[in-house]
Scaffold this active site. Structure first.
Site, PDB file in Angstrom:
ATOM      1  N   GLU A 119     144.706  49.894 -26.999  1.00 15.00           N
ATOM      2  CA  GLU A 119     145.811  49.242 -27.667  1.00 15.00           C
ATOM      3  C   GLU A 119     146.454  48.170 -26.793  1.00 15.00           C
ATOM      4  O   GLU A 119     146.815  47.109 -27.276  1.00 15.00           O
ATOM      5  CB  GLU A 119     146.852  50.312 -27.994  1.00 15.00           C
ATOM      6  CG  GLU A 119     147.642  50.020 -29.232  1.00 15.00           C
ATOM      7  CD  GLU A 119     148.457  51.245 -29.613  1.00 15.00           C
ATOM      8  OE1 GLU A 119     147.896  52.359 -29.610  1.00 15.00           O
ATOM      9  OE2 GLU A 119     149.638  51.074 -29.896  1.00 15.00           O
ATOM     10  N   ASP A 120     146.587  48.450 -25.524  1.00 11.33           N
ATOM     11  CA  ASP A 120     147.435  47.588 -24.695  1.00 11.33           C
ATOM     12  C   ASP A 120     146.706  46.798 -23.606  1.00 11.33           C
ATOM     13  O   ASP A 120     147.348  46.063 -22.865  1.00 11.33           O
ATOM     14  CB  ASP A 120     148.546  48.420 -24.035  1.00 11.33           C
ATOM     15  CG  ASP A 120     149.503  48.988 -25.072  1.00 11.33           C
ATOM     16  OD1 ASP A 120     149.711  48.299 -26.083  1.00 11.33           O
ATOM     17  OD2 ASP A 120     150.015  50.090 -24.868  1.00 11.33           O
TER      18      ASP A 120
END
Ligand code: MN
Length: 727
Positions: free
Chosen positions: A83-84
């Site tokens: 996600e990051d």
């Protein structure tokens, strides 16, 4: 320096894993630790901490509070990588294999679900569930993730705090409850409460603090004699005051509208026995009640009959020193682990992992049942309410005639019970005996009831059962049966219809048929076929009726539906504007209506024809229908007229069609009003895929006036059609 910190962090995590997990692949933990640290090296959290602290803390929560296995811990370390950071799920799959990649992927997807706000909450539940069904570890990871996010919520902006707190209370806490993760559930609830009701939270926190000393000394006084006697019995145990949860105090104060003191007066104590033998719990209960007077109706034995989420314990309430009530829970260490860590504890304590799989499988089937067939038409809100209800529902314990236990939600009926035993028994359930007595099928069962279901081959589910059953399994089967039955009726009716209409040589397609049936007040083809099947209507008669209708279309002639709709609107408007017609020159109100055969428009030359029971019908003087009727019964003809308007004008409608472009309406109105100040009385325009269509009602002096205007309109760029509307 930095390296030193992380080296210690890794060792701490490994130590927690070794302590709590069955077995630890230390290499796996080390590698995922390094991978995550490297991936997140440039990210920073809202608190200003290095981002890596978050996955690390989540991994610690997993290892400490939901200790399932090393794979979960490794997945927790890497749960935000996709996600990051720049790394993809492919990278994780390549480095760590399918299982971990799938868990990380599942966790990422759940976050995506919550990010798109259009999705309804019920839909969120469903998706959460589906992902969980693939691997339960996805969910456990999400709980840990959410817990750490809630613990560090103070760094986020207010609106985000509120949104996350609400979501936690609505979705995560009920799920944690169902998983038996009592400790996590409490913490999630208390943290949400803190952000949703900060004032009340502070108030309760303050009061708890101010009473702490008094409370601790009372509990000490309560425990002392028990401890002494237990030691004499040779029992190893731990006894302590049970922490009260802010959110539950708040709820009790609200529900009972009682002040804090009264709620909090109830002391709570827990005894955890270091024994393998659950009978020791009953011995301990014996010791307790030989010292303090028990309140018998408050005794609950969840050891012999555990709750559905696996919870086991004895609950008792006794009268302690100074006559104060004290709630006591007695359980073994293993039971305590299950009570606090739910599914995760099972994993640790079960010797035989096969039976664990079976238990998990049952549990998952149970949850899946709720969703798999959740009807699409169920409003999302309702679905969610019923789901939340199921998650928190109280359970009742019921028995088959052979003494087998079935756990059902409170409020269950014999039909729910029948379906819980077997869907076949549910489908053919005719009546029921509860503790030997015949009861109605909607009777509400109570814990301890023994239920005998009487079935009959000829019995089938009844649509109104759905009104009183409360389990999803029962609802789902009844609905399915009702739908199948309806389908059968429709097919049978359709077959009869096709045979009859073929025999009588009626040829009509479904669209035309539907149109005629609508006129005959059937709501749709399904309704029509079902009524044929049930012999409510005679297909031969309908065939004849349709045949008639097709051979003799209505006298006024069938027009393009759209035009007709517009035309009718024009008639209504124009006739209203003109203000009703006059009879023999006077304007008294009299019952009249307009003949459908010629549809007079204000300005036309008209006559009246007195009907039987329908007042005076207004026709065009030139109407053929009227002429033939007038020849037969001249005495019924009366003189009528439009009321004279101020300037001797009359209303006329123009039908317009053309290509839509900006300024079109302006061009139209301009060319009308610029000609002899012509008055526009009403405009109605519809635009569909670049084509506009409409009517304009204007006041004209005479026919020529109208024709001039139509000529002008036809010259406008883009106008395809401009005509006077007369029937
Ligand atoms: Mn996270």
């Amino acid at each position: 320096m930095r390296d030193g910190i992380y080296k210690k962090k890794l060792e701490d995590l490994l130590a927690v894993c070794r302590k709590n997990l069955r077995s630890v692949n230390e290499d796996l933990i080390r590698r995922s630790f390094q991978f995550s640290l490297e991936a997140h090296k440039n990210n920073v959290r809202a608190s200003g901490d290095p981002f890596f602290n978050h996955p690390y803390e989540v991994a610690l929560v997993v290892a400490k509070e939901i200790p399932l296995d090393d794979v979960s811990v490794a997945s927790a370390l890497m749960h935000d990588v996709v996600e990051d950071t720049e790394f993809t799920i492919k990278d994780i799959r390549h480095e760590f294999g399918d299982t971990i990649a799938d868990i990380v992927d599942g966790a990422t997807k759940i976050s995506d679900i919550f990010r798109s706000h259009e999705v309804t909450q019920a839909e969120n539940y469903r998706k959460m569930l589906l992902s969980m069904v693939n691997d339960i570890r996805v969910m456990l990871l999400k709980f840990a993730d959410r817990l750490h996010n809630m613990r560090t919520l103070e760094y986020l902006p207010d609106e985000k705090q509120i949104r996350l707190a609400k979501e936690t209370l609505d979705i995560y806490a009920p799920f944690a409850h169902r998983f038996g993760l009592a400790k996590i559930k409490w913490e999630l609830e208390d943290l949400s409460f803190k952000y949703l009701h900060p004032v009340e939270y502070e108030e309760i926190a303050h009061k708890l603090k101010s009473k702490r000393k008094e409370r601790e000394s009372y509990i000490k006084k309560f425990i002392q004699p028990i401890e002494k006697r237990m030691k004499e019995e040779g029992m190893k145990f731990e006894m302590e005051g049970r922490p009260k949860h802010f959110f539950s105090i708040f709820n009790k104060m609200k529900a009972r509208s009682k002040p804090f003191d009264e709620i909090y007066d109830l002391f709570a104590v827990r005894a955890i026995l270091d024994t393998e033998n659950s009978n020791d719990c009953f011995t301990a209960y014996g010791v307790l009640t030989s010292i303090y007077m028990p309140i018998p109706e408050r005794f609950k034995n969840y050891i012999s009959v555990p709750k559905k989420n696996g919870y086991q314990s004895i609950h008792a309430t006794v009268i302690g020193p100074d006559g104060r009530m004290v709630e006591v829970q007695i359980r073994t260490r293993a039971m305590h682990e299950v009570a606090e860590k739910g599914v995760a504890a099972h994993w640790k304590y079960k010797e035989n992992l096969n039976t664990l799989d079976e238990e998990l499988e049952n549990w998952i089937t149970w949850v899946r049942d709720i969703f798999d067939h959740a009807e699409d038409e169920t409003p999302a809100k309702q679905l969610m309410e019923s789901f939340k209800l199921t998650l928190y529902q109280d359970e009742i314990y019921l028995f088959t005639p052979k003494g087998e236990l079935r756990i059902l939600p409170k409020g269950a009926t014999p039909v729910d019970f029948a379906y819980a035993v077997h869907s076949n028994i549910g489908d053919h359930c005719l009546s029921a005996k509860v503790n030997g007595k015949i009861v109605s099928l909607n009777h509400q069962l109570r814990s301890g009831d023994q239920i005998e279901i009487i079935t009959s081959k000829n019995q089938t589910p009844k649509p109104d059962w759905e009104k009183f059953v409360i389990t999803h399994k029962a609802k789902q089967h009844i609905r399915k049966w009702v739908k199948d039955e309806e389908r059968k009726e429709v097919n049978s009716g359709k077959e009869i219809w096709e045979k009859r209409s073929k025999k009588m040589k009626l040829h009509i397609n479904d669209d035309d048929l539907l149109e005629i049936l609508r006129e005959m007040k059937f709501s749709d083809l399904k309704d029509f076929f079902i009524r044929i099947h049930r012999a409510d209507i005679d297909p031969d008669k309908i065939v004849k009726e349709i045949d008639q209708k097709m051979k003799h279309p209505p006298a006024e002639g069938i027009k393009d539906e759209k035009t007709e709709g517009l035309f009718n609107k024009f008639l209504t408007t124009a006739r209203n504007i003109t203000g009703g017609i006059t009879l023999f020159g006077s304007h008294d109100k009299f019952l009249h209506s307009y003949a459908k055969c010629c549809n007079p428009i204000p300005g036309d030359e008209i006559v009246g024809f007195v009907t039987k029971g329908d007042g005076i019908k207004i026709h065009l003087k030139s109407c053929h229908n009227f002429i033939s009727m007038a020849l037969n019964e001249p005495q019924r003809v009366v003189e009528v007229g439009w009321p004279p308007t101020d300037a001797g004008e009359y209303s006329a409608a123009i039908y317009l069609r053309g290509e839509d472009h900006s300024g079109m309406l302006n061009d139209i109105t301009h060319s009308i009003s610029s000609y002899q100040n012509t008055n526009i009385r009403a405009v109605k325009i519809d635009v569909q895929s670049q084509i506009f269509e409409g009517t304009i009602i204007i006041s004209v002096k005479n026919k020529e006036h109208l024709e001039r205007i139509i000529e002008k309109l036809r010259k406008i760029d883009g106008i395809i059609k401009a005509d006077r509307m007369i029937e």
